[in-house]
Design a protein around this motif. Structure first.
Motif, PDB file in Angstrom:
ATOM      1  N   ASN A  88     -10.460  -9.367   5.773  1.00  0.00           N
ATOM      2  CA  ASN A  88     -11.042  -9.815   7.036  1.00  0.00           C
ATOM      3  C   ASN A  88     -10.381  -9.055   8.198  1.00  0.00           C
ATOM      4  N   ASN A  89     -10.925  -9.244   9.384  1.00  0.00           N
ATOM      5  CA  ASN A  89     -10.439  -8.463  10.531  1.00  0.00           C
ATOM      6  C   ASN A  89      -9.083  -8.922  11.042  1.00  0.00           C
ATOM      7  N   ASP A  90      -8.699 -10.175  10.742  1.00  0.00           N
ATOM      8  CA  ASP A  90      -7.355 -10.615  11.174  1.00  0.00           C
ATOM      9  C   ASP A  90      -6.292  -9.705  10.583  1.00  0.00           C
ATOM     10  N   PHE A  91      -6.498  -9.303   9.340  1.00  0.00           N
ATOM     11  CA  PHE A  91      -5.525  -8.442   8.678  1.00  0.00           C
ATOM     12  C   PHE A  91      -5.407  -7.103   9.416  1.00  0.00           C
ATOM     13  N   PHE A  92      -6.546  -6.531   9.785  1.00  0.00           N
ATOM     14  CA  PHE A  92      -6.495  -5.233  10.464  1.00  0.00           C
ATOM     15  C   PHE A  92      -5.907  -5.361  11.869  1.00  0.00           C
ATOM     16  N   ALA A  93      -6.142  -6.504  12.501  1.00  0.00           N
ATOM     17  CA  ALA A  93      -5.524  -6.727  13.811  1.00  0.00           C
ATOM     18  C   ALA A  93      -4.002  -6.712  13.670  1.00  0.00           C
ATOM     19  N   ARG A  94      -3.517  -7.320  12.598  1.00  0.00           N
ATOM     20  CA  ARG A  94      -2.067  -7.316  12.359  1.00  0.00           C
ATOM     21  C   ARG A  94      -1.554  -5.915  12.077  1.00  0.00           C
ATOM     22  N   PHE A 111     -10.914  -5.444  16.320  1.00  0.00           N
ATOM     23  CA  PHE A 111     -10.877  -6.133  15.035  1.00  0.00           C
ATOM     24  C   PHE A 111     -11.433  -7.547  15.206  1.00  0.00           C
ATOM     25  N   THR A 112     -12.673  -7.601  15.608  1.00  0.00           N
ATOM     26  CA  THR A 112     -13.294  -8.916  15.811  1.00  0.00           C
ATOM     27  C   THR A 112     -14.566  -8.990  14.970  1.00  0.00           C
ATOM     28  N   GLY A 113     -15.074 -10.200  14.849  1.00  0.00           N
ATOM     29  CA  GLY A 113     -16.325 -10.386  14.117  1.00  0.00           C
ATOM     30  C   GLY A 113     -16.129 -10.237  12.625  1.00  0.00           C
ATOM     31  N   ARG A 114     -17.253 -10.064  11.935  1.00  0.00           N
ATOM     32  CA  ARG A 114     -17.216 -10.048  10.491  1.00  0.00           C
ATOM     33  C   ARG A 114     -16.850  -8.659   9.976  1.00  0.00           C
ATOM     34  N   HIS A 115     -15.889  -8.598   9.086  1.00  0.00           N
ATOM     35  CA  HIS A 115     -15.539  -7.338   8.429  1.00  0.00           C
ATOM     36  C   HIS A 115     -16.626  -7.008   7.409  1.00  0.00           C
ATOM     37  N   PHE A 116     -16.898  -5.719   7.194  1.00  0.00           N
ATOM     38  CA  PHE A 116     -17.989  -5.391   6.258  1.00  0.00           C
ATOM     39  C   PHE A 116     -17.697  -5.903   4.848  1.00  0.00           C
ATOM     40  N   MET A 117     -16.417  -6.116   4.547  1.00  0.00           N
ATOM     41  CA  MET A 117     -16.080  -6.648   3.219  1.00  0.00           C
ATOM     42  C   MET A 117     -16.258  -8.164   3.124  1.00  0.00           C
ATOM     43  N   GLU A 118     -16.816  -8.768   4.166  1.00  0.00           N
ATOM     44  CA  GLU A 118     -17.219 -10.182   4.071  1.00  0.00           C
ATOM     45  C   GLU A 118     -18.733 -10.299   3.854  1.00  0.00           C
ATOM     46  N   ASP A 119     -19.401  -9.149   3.731  1.00  0.00           N
ATOM     47  CA  ASP A 119     -20.853  -9.110   3.570  1.00  0.00           C
ATOM     48  C   ASP A 119     -21.177  -8.885   2.092  1.00  0.00           C
ATOM     49  N   ASP A 140      -8.845  -5.097  -7.492  1.00  0.00           N
ATOM     50  CA  ASP A 140      -8.695  -5.415  -6.070  1.00  0.00           C
ATOM     51  C   ASP A 140      -7.224  -5.730  -5.800  1.00  0.00           C
ATOM     52  N   GLY A 141      -6.649  -5.042  -4.808  1.00  0.00           N
ATOM     53  CA  GLY A 141      -5.216  -5.205  -4.533  1.00  0.00           C
ATOM     54  C   GLY A 141      -4.902  -6.083  -3.336  1.00  0.00           C
ATOM     55  N   GLY A 142      -5.858  -6.911  -2.902  1.00  0.00           N
ATOM     56  CA  GLY A 142      -5.630  -7.731  -1.704  1.00  0.00           C
ATOM     57  C   GLY A 142      -5.196  -9.147  -2.037  1.00  0.00           C
ATOM     58  N   HIS A 143      -4.643  -9.821  -1.026  1.00  0.00           N
ATOM     59  CA  HIS A 143      -4.182 -11.204  -1.200  1.00  0.00           C
ATOM     60  C   HIS A 143      -4.670 -12.060  -0.048  1.00  0.00           C
ATOM     61  N   ALA A 144      -4.417 -13.357  -0.180  1.00  0.00           N
ATOM     62  CA  ALA A 144      -4.774 -14.265   0.905  1.00  0.00           C
ATOM     63  C   ALA A 144      -4.147 -13.793   2.212  1.00  0.00           C
ATOM     64  N   ASP A 145      -2.934 -13.209   2.154  1.00  0.00           N
ATOM     65  CA  ASP A 145      -2.289 -12.784   3.398  1.00  0.00           C
ATOM     66  C   ASP A 145      -2.907 -11.496   3.958  1.00  0.00           C
ATOM     67  N   MET A 146      -3.951 -10.968   3.290  1.00  0.00           N
ATOM     68  CA  MET A 146      -4.700  -9.815   3.800  1.00  0.00           C
ATOM     69  C   MET A 146      -6.166 -10.192   4.044  1.00  0.00           C
ATOM     70  N   GLY A 169      -0.537 -11.859  -5.318  1.00  0.00           N
ATOM     71  CA  GLY A 169       0.827 -11.860  -4.811  1.00  0.00           C
ATOM     72  C   GLY A 169       0.842 -11.862  -3.294  1.00  0.00           C
ATOM     73  N   TYR A 170       1.787 -11.141  -2.728  1.00  0.00           N
ATOM     74  CA  TYR A 170       1.913 -11.019  -1.270  1.00  0.00           C
ATOM     75  C   TYR A 170       2.095  -9.559  -0.920  1.00  0.00           C
ATOM     76  N   TYR A 171       1.631  -9.188   0.268  1.00  0.00           N
ATOM     77  CA  TYR A 171       1.569  -7.772   0.650  1.00  0.00           C
ATOM     78  C   TYR A 171       2.945  -7.269   1.087  1.00  0.00           C
ATOM     79  N   ARG A 172       3.387  -7.619   2.287  1.00  0.00           N
ATOM     80  CA  ARG A 172       4.723  -7.229   2.760  1.00  0.00           C
ATOM     81  C   ARG A 172       5.099  -8.080   3.963  1.00  0.00           C
ATOM     82  N   GLN A 173       6.296  -7.870   4.471  1.00  0.00           N
ATOM     83  CA  GLN A 173       6.858  -8.758   5.500  1.00  0.00           C
ATOM     84  C   GLN A 173       5.875  -9.045   6.632  1.00  0.00           C
ATOM     85  N   LEU A 174       5.154  -8.030   7.063  1.00  0.00           N
ATOM     86  CA  LEU A 174       4.216  -8.161   8.190  1.00  0.00           C
ATOM     87  C   LEU A 174       3.246  -9.327   8.021  1.00  0.00           C
TER      88      LEU A 174
END
Ligand SMILES: [Zn+2]
Length: 382
Positions: A88-94, A111-119, A140-146, A169-174
């Protein structure tokens, strides 16, 4: 072993190169490849003359979101060990908040609105195109924190027919939620084992470290190592473009991780001060895989040094430890967005290797055999 022919095959069109590759993988350019991926949930015959040169341990499976697959029946095409299919876009904003954005950078907002990977329609189309391009499964290498949504991935696999292996798992400290700092290592291990079971993870990954590894990231690596020992699940890592690769290996080794089920990732976009040749060779000699997992990008120029890296690695005799993937993340990389799509490591990067004379049997090992050997594990009760 020599992996190259004398002379080069430059002058080939992209379609020539792709036809030769898909033929070498055991299927035609179109149609049959979709069957190979779509039919892979059931037993699919191994392509004639292309039996896997790999023996898998008794009881070994590749755990997709929808089924435990017998490795020899997972289609006949490439398996991409590190891509992204749900963000989602929250991840890219971070991510964007971490460094000043350059004009024209894929990380330039908004980084607002719907990310294309939510379509779901869009991503279904992308995966069906990848099947036609010769891909049999995607990790797929993503997690809830991404911003990765497991239910979305389940629907996507169902609709597209593409087997999806969920890395967890989890991505990294960020992106760690604040509770990670408060959790003990053993609490983390218990949580990882529980989520892996409940969400049908087929690997731990991508598990990352920052430019300078933080204490929480060390704790996470140790916990993931312990969860791997408990479950048997393979691991793939994220390095800050090669940084701290050996450090990651040392941490995993101390936990007793089986290196034949470990990939050290992002080793192709290399910014570590240590010479890449030596680091790549050292990882392979210790028995882990080197992930060349950001290849096939929209700029061919950016891939040229990565071609040299892979060639040097093959010349060193490490073809059994090489893995390719593209870390698919941006709309501009999608087919609908005008890019190479999820299969771009196969359709854009592999032809560059072919032009430099890398032979079919070597490509088959890297794209077909190696990812299956990495992913196939004998499940433990945890
Ligand atoms: Zn990464």
């Amino acid at each position: 072993m020599l992996h190259r022919r004398d002379g080069s095959s430059s002058g080939w069109t992209r379609r020539d190169a792709l036809s030769a590759l898909t033929a070498s993988l055991g299927f035609g350019l179109a149609g049959d490849a979709l069957g190979a991926a779509g039919g892979s949930q059931a037993a699919a015959p191994v392509a004639e003359g292309r039996r896997p040169s790999v023996a898998f341990p008794k009881g070994a499976v590749i755990r997709s979101l929808l089924a435990d697959l017998v490795p020899g029946t997972l289609g006949r095409g490439a398996v991409l060990f590190h891509e992204h299919l749900s963000y989602n876009n929250d991840f890219f904003a971070r991510l964007g908040s971490e460094a000043p954005q350059r004009l024209g950078s894929p990380l330039a907002g908004p980084f607002t609105g719907r990310h294309f990977m939510e379509d779901l329609d869009w991503m279904t189309e992308e995966l069906q195109a990848a099947a036609k391009d010769g891909v049999s499964a995607v990790v797929d290498g993503g997690h809830a924190d991404m911003g990765t949504d497991v239910e979305f991935l389940r629907l996507l696999s169902n609709r597209s027919g593409m087997p999806i292996v969920k890395g967890g798992g989890y991505y990294r400290q960020l992106t760690y939620p604040p509770r990670i700092a408060r959790m003990s290592e053993s609490e983390l291990v218990e949580e990882l084992v529980r989520h892996a079971r409940d969400q049908r993870w087929g690997a731990f990954g991508e598990i990352g470290t920052s430019d300078d590894i933080t204490p929480d990231e060390r704790k996470m690596l140790r916990a993931v190592g312990k969860a791997h020992v408990r479950t048997g699940l393979p691991i793939f890592s994220h390095t800050a473009n090669g940084k701290a690769a050996m450090h990651q290996l040392d941490i995993f080794e101390a936990e007793g991780v089986d290196f034949s089920h470990l990939v050290i990732g992002h080793m192709c976009c290399y910014f570590d001060p240590n010479p890449w040749r030596e680091v790549h060779a050292a990882i392979a000699k210790r028995g882990a895989y080197v992930g060349f997992d950001r290849v096939g990008g929209e700029q061919a120029a950016a891939d040229r040094p990565r071609v040299e890296m892979v060639l040097a690695f093959l010349d060193g005799g490490h073809e059994r430890r090489a893995l390719l993937s593209s870390d698919f993340s941006f709309q501009a990389s999608s087919k609908r967005g005008g890019g190479g799509g999820v299969a771009r490591a196969v359709t854009k990067f592999v032809p560059m290797l072919r032009e430099r004379g890398v032979q079919d049997d070597v490509l088959h090992r890297i794209l077909v055999d190696n990812p299956r050997r990495f992913l196939a594990f004998v499940p433990r009760r945890g």
